[in-house]
Design an enzyme around this catalytic site. Structure first.
Site, mmCIF file in Angstrom:
data_model
loop_
_atom_site.group_PDB
_atom_site.id
_atom_site.type_symbol
_atom_site.label_atom_id
_atom_site.label_comp_id
_atom_site.label_asym_id
_atom_site.label_seq_id
_atom_site.Cartn_x
_atom_site.Cartn_y
_atom_site.Cartn_z
ATOM 1 N N GLY A 169 0.836 -1.192 0.000
ATOM 2 C CA GLY A 169 0.000 0.000 0.000
ATOM 3 C C GLY A 169 0.872 1.243 0.000
ATOM 4 O O GLY A 169 2.028 1.220 -0.428
ATOM 5 N N GLY A 170 0.314 2.312 0.522
ATOM 6 C CA GLY A 170 1.040 3.581 0.558
ATOM 7 C C GLY A 170 2.342 3.484 1.340
ATOM 8 O O GLY A 170 3.253 4.307 1.154
ATOM 9 N N GLY A 404 25.285 11.523 -29.206
ATOM 10 C CA GLY A 404 24.825 12.193 -27.990
ATOM 11 C C GLY A 404 25.295 11.461 -26.745
ATOM 12 O O GLY A 404 25.538 12.077 -25.701
ATOM 13 N N ALA A 405 25.462 10.144 -26.873
ATOM 14 C CA ALA A 405 25.889 9.365 -25.713
ATOM 15 C C ALA A 405 27.302 9.771 -25.279
ATOM 16 O O ALA A 405 27.638 9.724 -24.099
ATOM 17 C CB ALA A 405 25.828 7.874 -26.027
HETATM 18 C C1 HXC Z 1 -3.489 -3.935 12.408
HETATM 19 C C2 HXC Z 1 -2.535 -5.835 11.595
HETATM 20 C C3 HXC Z 1 -2.353 -5.218 10.340
HETATM 21 C C4 HXC Z 1 -2.778 -3.886 10.184
HETATM 22 C C5 HXC Z 1 -1.589 -7.216 10.242
HETATM 23 N N1 HXC Z 1 -2.058 -7.070 11.478
HETATM 24 N N2 HXC Z 1 -1.755 -6.099 9.528
HETATM 25 N N3 HXC Z 1 -3.114 -5.192 12.614
HETATM 26 N N4 HXC Z 1 -3.341 -3.273 11.253
HETATM 27 N N5 HXC Z 1 -2.607 -3.228 9.043
HETATM 28 C C6 HXC Z 1 -2.035 -8.063 12.552
HETATM 29 C C7 HXC Z 1 -2.984 -9.219 12.346
HETATM 30 O O1 HXC Z 1 -4.243 -8.889 12.854
HETATM 31 C C8 HXC Z 1 -2.308 -10.301 13.148
HETATM 32 O O2 HXC Z 1 -2.601 -10.102 14.508
HETATM 33 C C9 HXC Z 1 -0.856 -10.009 12.970
HETATM 34 O O3 HXC Z 1 -0.762 -8.651 12.562
HETATM 35 C C10 HXC Z 1 -0.185 -10.861 11.916
HETATM 36 O O4 HXC Z 1 -0.982 -10.809 10.742
HETATM 37 P P1 HXC Z 1 -1.369 -12.106 9.921
HETATM 38 O O5 HXC Z 1 -2.389 -11.706 8.926
HETATM 39 O O6 HXC Z 1 -1.707 -13.212 10.868
HETATM 40 O O7 HXC Z 1 0.026 -12.453 9.243
HETATM 41 P P2 HXC Z 1 0.336 -12.986 7.796
HETATM 42 O O8 HXC Z 1 -0.568 -14.148 7.485
HETATM 43 O O9 HXC Z 1 1.795 -13.184 7.757
HETATM 44 O O10 HXC Z 1 -0.095 -11.810 6.802
HETATM 45 C C11 HXC Z 1 0.593 -10.574 6.851
HETATM 46 C C12 HXC Z 1 -0.131 -9.502 5.985
HETATM 47 C C13 HXC Z 1 -1.624 -9.434 6.430
HETATM 48 C C14 HXC Z 1 -0.073 -9.933 4.518
HETATM 49 C C15 HXC Z 1 0.586 -8.208 6.162
HETATM 50 O O11 HXC Z 1 -1.678 -9.300 7.839
HETATM 51 C C16 HXC Z 1 -2.339 -8.297 5.822
HETATM 52 O O12 HXC Z 1 -2.767 -8.380 4.667
HETATM 53 N N6 HXC Z 1 -2.537 -7.239 6.598
HETATM 54 C C17 HXC Z 1 -3.275 -6.093 6.153
HETATM 55 C C18 HXC Z 1 -2.495 -5.303 5.205
HETATM 56 C C19 HXC Z 1 -3.199 -4.047 4.845
HETATM 57 O O13 HXC Z 1 -4.192 -4.061 4.085
HETATM 58 N N7 HXC Z 1 -2.752 -2.929 5.474
HETATM 59 C C20 HXC Z 1 -3.340 -1.662 5.265
HETATM 60 C C21 HXC Z 1 -2.789 -1.213 3.941
HETATM 61 S S1 HXC Z 1 -3.213 0.413 3.591
HETATM 62 P P3 HXC Z 1 -2.578 -11.286 15.575
HETATM 63 O O14 HXC Z 1 -3.120 -10.672 16.814
HETATM 64 O O15 HXC Z 1 -3.431 -12.380 15.012
HETATM 65 O O16 HXC Z 1 -1.143 -11.693 15.702
HETATM 66 C C22 HXC Z 1 -1.895 1.228 4.085
HETATM 67 C C23 HXC Z 1 -2.052 2.633 3.814
HETATM 68 C C24 HXC Z 1 -0.810 3.360 4.066
HETATM 69 O O17 HXC Z 1 -0.979 0.738 4.603
HETATM 70 C C25 HXC Z 1 -1.102 4.732 3.590
HETATM 71 C C26 HXC Z 1 0.075 5.557 3.532
HETATM 72 C C27 HXC Z 1 -0.252 6.765 2.698
#
Ligand code: HXC
Length: 510
Positions: A169-170, A404-405
């Protein structure tokens, strides 16, 4: 007092435990180290000073009020790498997946601000699920605060990102704005939108690794500079890498004692360039034979291989090397190689690192693909970068320098300080065959005449003396003396002072 000490110890223990043993085991099972283990490996023993171990997130929604871990998913502080000060943040995937909350972001911002004040590099160890979902817009604000600092720190202190897990993501835009990105194979990935969204929108089926893994970003997109086999190798190579860099734009890179004399001759170079000017040779052999002890730290080796970039040292002082590679696409310039080298040249110029350029370039790569994808703008980036650079610039033309290079590749006209040519140099508007077919178009049917004219052209232009006669090259040197001549040039240039006209900033073609 005893009570406070007990609470202190409890808090420290809780911070060290991160998300608990079960999650630490899960991290290890994926072949990854924890945030703290990474910091331990990165820094000299016992040198790490941790900050903000007691920071906690401020969310209460979704049951977050009773889920607080001191440190909030990121280990921050500073320490020594090979005795030199470096600031670090290391995201802890065991705490809410290393996701970034407002508090987590403020810890990162604090060390970035401090690094800029004292003039020391910032290393980010990224392993995060992105914005902390429960923190809502506050986490987005946190990201933007980090982005803003990435931009302000750019060109002030070196910033290096090591991607050691998810980065999606971002969140990718913070590493994207740092100077170098290293990744770990089969363990890290970076993308703006993940495989699920890709499948929904474009109906493509792709794995995390294919979409944004280390191999993808070091071979296809060029987003990352290097891919390593595992966490340990990545961290140890980062320690080696940082030794080439200055701490900030206010200082020069450290000079390292070397047993390799600057005057060393390298007789084998006299036969490096083949007699037939269309036969390739390995430019990396030349680079390794010229730099101290053959120690060349190459960046992006598997992307745009027609240009080679990386760091080496001459008489102990860091140099940035840019070199056309005749083994790939005959060493021509194209979109990818121009972008790759331009950013590297600009890094060197920001951070007082002299640039050594080896030239063997037949020209720009022709074709609709190149033109339609804006080789005009991308090629201009490299030209712009060399032209604006005020650091010492030493250029060696080993063979072809056409069109040019020739101008682009740190020529005399772009304020090259010392421009040498080997006797095998061919410096002209274009290669003999192409030139003759244009200026003697009417003779094209007459093979004998064309052959004669081509030979005449080669004799007249495909040599270093026409440019030499105008002072566009400073000397024609024997290849075996290259290291000595470069060392002497750089010694002469050690105190070079050159400033560009005042401006707010330039407007490089983007
Ligand atoms: C809160 C999160 C989290 C998040 C993961 N966790 N991502 N908690 N916010 N963004 C937590 C899970 O709940 C879990 O908690 C633990 O971290 C491990 O995650 P798992 O899913 O069990 O691990 P894994 O299977 O290895 O998968 C990892 C992952 C997945 C691919 C990163 O967790 C995922 O898709 N997370 C969401 C990603 C996402 O969409 N983020 C927001 C993106 S938008 P427990 O308690 O079970 O251990 C963004 C915007 C930024 O980032 C903007 C900037 C401009």
């Amino acid at each position: 007092m005893r009570d406070i000490l007990r609470r202190l110890e409890e808090k420290r223990a809780a911070a060290r435990a991160g998300g608990g043993q079960r999650r630490i085991d899960a991290q290890h099972a994926k072949g990854r180290l924890t945030a703290r283990e990474r910091v331990e490996l990165l820094f000299d023993p016992d040198s790490f000073e941790e900050w903000d171990m007691f920071v906690e997130h401020r969310s209460t929604d979704f049951g977050m009020g009773d889920q607080r871990t001191p440190g909030d998913g990121v280990v921050t502080g500073y320490g020594n790498m090979n005795g030199r000060l470096v600031f670090v943040f290391s995201q802890d995937f065991t705490v809410f997946g290393g996701s970034l909350s407002e508090a987590h972001a403020s810890k990162i911002c604090k060390i970035m601000d401090q690094a800029m004040k004292v003039g020391a590099p910032i290393v980010g160890l990224n392993d995060s699920g992105g914005a902390r979902i429960q923190d809502g817009v506050a986490s987005l604000a946190g990201y933007a605060e980090v982005f803003q600092r990435n931009v302000l720190a750019s060109g002030v202190v070196p910033q290096i990102s090591l991607i050691m897990g998810p980065c999606a993501g971002g969140a990718v835009y913070s590493p994207a704005m740092t100077d170098f990105i290293f990744m770990v194979k089969d363990s890290s990935y970076m993308f703006v939108t993940g495989p699920d969204v890709v499948r929904t929108v474009t109906h493509e089926t792709v794995t995390h690794e294919q979409l944004g893994g280390a191999v993808t970003h070091t071979t296809k997109s060029g987003v990352a500079d290097l891919a390593f086999e595992n966490d340990v190798e990545a961290l140890l190579q980062l320690r080696r890498f940082i030794d080439f860099l200055p701490p900030s734009n206010r200082e020069k890179a450290p000079v390292r004692a070397t047993p390799d004399p600057g005057e060393r001759a390298e007789p084998s170079l006299d036969s490096l360039v083949p007699v037939n000017s269309n036969t390739p040779y390995d430019m990396k052999e030349l680079i390794r034979k010229v730099v101290d002890e053959g120690d060349f730290f190459e960046l992006q080796p598997d992307y745009a291989g027609n240009i080679v970039i990386g760091f080496g040292r001459i008489e102990g002082a860091t140099i940035g090397v840019v070199a056309n590679q005749p083994m790939v696409l005959a060493g021509c310039l194209d979109i990818d190689s121009s972008r790759k080298a331009a950013r590297f040249v600009r890094f060197c110029d920001c951070f007082n690192i002299p640039i050594l350029t080896f030239v063997d370039v037949p020209g720009f790569l022709p074709g609709t693909n190149q033109e339609h994808n804006a080789i005009i703008k991308h090629g201009a980036k490299l030209l712009f970068a060399f032209a604006e650079a005020t650091v010492p610039k030493v250029t060696i033309i080993t063979r072809k320098a056409y069109g040019g290079a020739y101008d682009v590749m740190s020529s005399k006209h772009l304020r090259g300080d010392v421009n040498f040519a080997w006797p095998s140099a061919e410096i002209a508007v274009m290669g003999p065959k192409g030139a003759v077919e244009i200026i003697f178009r009417s003779d094209i049917g007459d093979a004998e005449k064309i052959a004669q004219r081509t030979e005449d052209y080669r004799e007249k232009f495909a040599n270093p003396f026409v440019a030499g006669a105008r002072g566009f090259i400073d000397d024609v040197i024997m290849p075996s003396t290259t290291r000595r001549r470069v060392a002497r040039s750089l010694a002469m240039l050690r105190d070079k002072k050159l400033e560009n006209p005042w401006k707010k900033h330039d407007n490089i073609p983007l």
